[in-house]
Design an enzyme around this catalytic site. Structure first.
Site, short mmCIF file in Angstrom:
data_model
loop_
_atom_site.label_atom_id
_atom_site.label_comp_id
_atom_site.label_asym_id
_atom_site.label_seq_id
_atom_site.Cartn_x
_atom_site.Cartn_y
_atom_site.Cartn_z
N LYS A 290 -6.51 4.30 -4.97
CA LYS A 290 -5.86 5.50 -5.01
C LYS A 290 -5.90 6.03 -6.11
O LYS A 290 -6.11 7.08 -6.17
CB LYS A 290 -4.89 5.10 -4.34
CG LYS A 290 -5.00 4.60 -3.34
CD LYS A 290 -3.53 3.85 -2.56
CE LYS A 290 -3.40 2.85 -1.31
NZ LYS A 290 -2.77 3.32 0.07
N ASN A 311 -4.91 8.82 -0.98
CA ASN A 311 -5.64 8.35 0.07
C ASN A 311 -6.50 8.47 1.69
O ASN A 311 -6.61 7.78 1.68
CB ASN A 311 -4.55 6.58 0.40
CG ASN A 311 -3.50 8.24 1.92
OD1 ASN A 311 -3.52 9.22 1.89
ND2 ASN A 311 -3.38 7.45 3.06
N ALA A 366 3.92 -0.55 -9.01
CA ALA A 366 4.28 0.97 -9.27
C ALA A 366 2.57 1.07 -9.80
O ALA A 366 1.93 2.30 -9.74
CB ALA A 366 4.02 1.13 -10.56
N TYR A 455 1.08 -4.86 5.99
CA TYR A 455 0.98 -4.92 7.34
C TYR A 455 -0.39 -5.93 7.45
O TYR A 455 -0.04 -5.71 8.87
CB TYR A 455 0.41 -3.80 7.83
CG TYR A 455 -1.22 -3.40 6.85
CD1 TYR A 455 -1.57 -2.56 6.40
CD2 TYR A 455 -2.36 -3.08 8.90
CE1 TYR A 455 -3.20 -1.62 6.49
CE2 TYR A 455 -3.49 -3.02 8.42
CZ TYR A 455 -3.93 -1.74 7.46
OH TYR A 455 -4.63 -1.90 7.46
N GLY A 476 4.75 -2.70 7.94
CA GLY A 476 3.72 -1.91 7.22
C GLY A 476 2.66 -1.15 8.66
O GLY A 476 1.96 -0.48 7.95
O1 LIG Z 1 -2.53 2.06 2.91
C1 LIG Z 1 -3.19 2.20 3.38
C2 LIG Z 1 -3.95 1.29 3.86
C3 LIG Z 1 -5.64 1.13 3.70
O2 LIG Z 1 -5.52 1.13 2.91
C4 LIG Z 1 -5.98 0.29 4.99
O3 LIG Z 1 -5.61 -1.06 5.30
O4 LIG Z 1 -6.51 1.09 5.88
C5 LIG Z 1 -6.38 2.82 4.55
C6 LIG Z 1 -5.34 4.00 3.18
O5 LIG Z 1 -5.55 4.97 3.33
C7 LIG Z 1 -3.85 3.67 3.66
O6 LIG Z 1 -3.30 4.44 2.14
#
Ligand SMILES: O=C1C[C@@](O)(C(=O)O)C[C@@H](O)[C@@H]1O
Length: 530
Positions: A290, A311, A366, A455, A476
């Site tokens: 990122k 992101n 961080a 998540y 998440g």
């Molecule tokens: O943190 C996430 C989740 C992610 O990495 C994904 O698992 O698809 C996609 C990213 O854009 C988002 O900020």
């Protein structure tokens, strides 16, 4: 050949016995395979008649292949290939390295309906267009009906020459880049005219192969064509991402010709250098890219710029420039605010002021996601305290949000007051290390709310233990779905998609309570909960 644009999905069967192979063939059919590659060399058989029986009983069109493992097996290989030709098996695959010209000529002359595939394995990584082209010419010179290359790739960018070959080769070509970094050779192959796509059986994740079921249900590769726009999540690791499960159905609901794929990227700059055309239209950016991705963008939205992490990246069609955004920040903060408001409502005091204002907000991690969360918490008036394994990074972020950085070792003893908010933005607890947690259960007693950016799994150990000690938990997935809506909104601006995407995703960040049930629907869908 007439089938160049009719996509055929196949799977490779390696089984110990002919009975097992017959059963797998049945399963492959159920999972939507159009044909199967029967790797006869994997079978233990005492007499060729067992193979003959298997081939005669086949329930799906087949490719018969045999890779001799030593010189003694060569005889068996030739015997099996001749048998397959005699039995009119749809495709007979001949390995260029093992079958001499003479046998090749014999197979070609004896066949009636079988098509002969001549294959070769390209090892050593870094396959140049020139190398692939020479090899194809060589294989084609055998008189093959179809040429097949299995290509070792070191980086995702090595797949670009494979796409080039698929588009420009006259002879029907099956091309597969092997390993995790080669996955897009199958998922995007149909965009470049591939007519054979390989998937894995039984929902198994085999490196470089999408499961058969996801080819049919998630990616719907039969609809992918040269005009399909490519979107994807740039991350490493990437296998945990639920992005494809969310964005692909959203594209279809809105009738948009796009596909969203996992992109296992080692070097973001190199990725954008190689995949630079307008067809590569938009990206999510995950760990650990990122921050590096900011430097790849031509323009960065002011919020993302101040955070120092993007992101979401959109390629502006008018000039192909990459524009970076951060949708993590609002996604995380609104998820926490909604949960706190809900809790306050049940305790009888709702208010318009952010419920995060004035709170002690403890952030673990961080990196790119941590930066977005720290800026979000600060924007709502929280007092931010940051813990990170590398203390220097915690200090730098703390300075940027006028917060405080503390040494990681003190995380479990940190309890200056009760009712704090905890947000985990580190990867601790993510699958496959889901037995780990960044904060001990005992220490969680001081928190009113615990949020986990991880998540996968959905209910991390951190969240389970937080719930056990009575904290409000925010998973998440709340942040994931909201940041994805942010992706979609930025995409709408540039792809002229109307509000439908928002409707499809069903989340209106400005009206949180109305969105709740749609969020749950998505959560069910993503985790395939009945
Ligand atoms: O943190 C996430 C989740 C992610 O990495 C994904 O698992 O698809 C996609 C990213 O854009 C988002 O900020």
């Amino acid at each position: 050949m007439g089938f160049k644009h009719d996509l055929l999905v196949y799977t490779t069967l390696e089984c110990e016995s002919p009975e097992e192979m017959a059963a797998c063939m049945h399963k492959a059919k159920q999972e939507g395979a159009d044909l199967v590659e029967l790797c006869i060399d994997s079978l233990t058989f005492s007499h060729i008649s067992q193979v003959e029986h298997l081939l005669k009983q086949r329930t799906l069109p087949s490719i018969v292949s045999f890779r001799p493992r030593n010189s003694e097996w060569k005889k068996a290989c030739i015997q099996v290939l001749k048998l397959a030709v005699e039995l009119d098996v749809e495709f007979v695959e001949v390995d260029r390295e093992v079958v001499c010209d003479e046998v090749m000529a014999e197979l070609m002359s004896r066949r009636s309906n079988s098509k002969i595939i001549v294959s070769s394995y390209v090892n050593g990584g870094n396959p140049t267009e020139e190398r692939l082209c020479n090899l194809i010419i060589n294989l084609q010179s055998t008189g093959a009906d179809v040429v097949k290359l299995v290509i070792d790739v070191a980086y995702i960018t090595d797949v670009a020459p494979v796409f080039h070959m698929l588009t420009h080769t006259q002879v029907p070509l099956i091309a597969r880049a092997a390993g995790d970094r080669g996955l897009i050779s199958q998922l995007l192959g149909p965009k470049y005219g591939a007519f054979f796509i390989c998937g894995s059986l039984g929902g198994k994740s085999t490196p470089g192969l999408p499961p058969l079921t996801s080819i049919k249900e998630v990616y719907k590769l039969e609809y992918v064509n040269p005009d399909t726009r490519v979107f994807g999540v740039i991350s490493n690791p990437v296998g945990h991402s639920k992005g494809p499960l969310l964005h692909n159905p959203a594209f279809r609901h809105t009738g948009y010709n796009g596909i969203y794929v996992p992109l296992l990227v080692d070097n973001v700059k190199e990725f954008f250098r190689v995949f630079s055309c307008n067809d590569y239209a938009g990206f999510s950016v995950g760990i650990p890219h990122k921050e590096a991705a900011v430097r790849c963008c031509d323009e960065v939205d002011p919020l993302a710029k101040s955070i120092g992490a993007v992101n979401t990246i959109i390629r502006r069609p008018s000039d192909s420039k990459l524009i970076g955004y951060n949708t993590d920040c609002e996604a995380c903060v609104t998820a926490i605010e909604d949960a706190l408001r809900e809790r306050k409502k049940t305790h009888g005091h709702a208010s318009n002021v952010s419920p995060i204002a004035g709170k002690l907000f403890v952030l673990v991690g961080a990196g790119g996601a941590g930066r977005a969360i720290a800026f979000g918490a600060k924007s709502r008036g929280a007092r931010v305290v940051i813990f990170n394994r590398k203390y220097e990074r915690a200090k730098a972020l703390a300075a940027a949000v006028s917060g405080e950085a503390l040494p990681y070792e003190h995380l479990n003893d940190f309890c200056p007051e009760m009712g704090m908010i905890l947000a985990n933005a580190s990867a601790v607890g993510m699958q496959p290390k889901s037995d780990q947690t960044p904060v001990s259960k005992e220490a969680l007693r001081s928190y009113e709310l615990v949020f986990d950016a991880v998540y996968t799994p959905r209910n991390t150990r951190l969240l389970q233990e937080a719930a056990e000690v009575g904290a409000t938990v925010v998973s998440g997935v709340e942040m994931f779905v909201r940041q994805a809506l942010g992706n979609a909104k930025t995409r709408i601006m540039f792809a002229n998609l109307v509000e439908e995407v928002t409707e499809t995703l069903g989340i209106h960040i400005d009206a949180p309570s109305a969105s709740k049930c749609k969020l749950i629907t998505w959560e069910r869908r993503i985790y395939q909960i009945q």
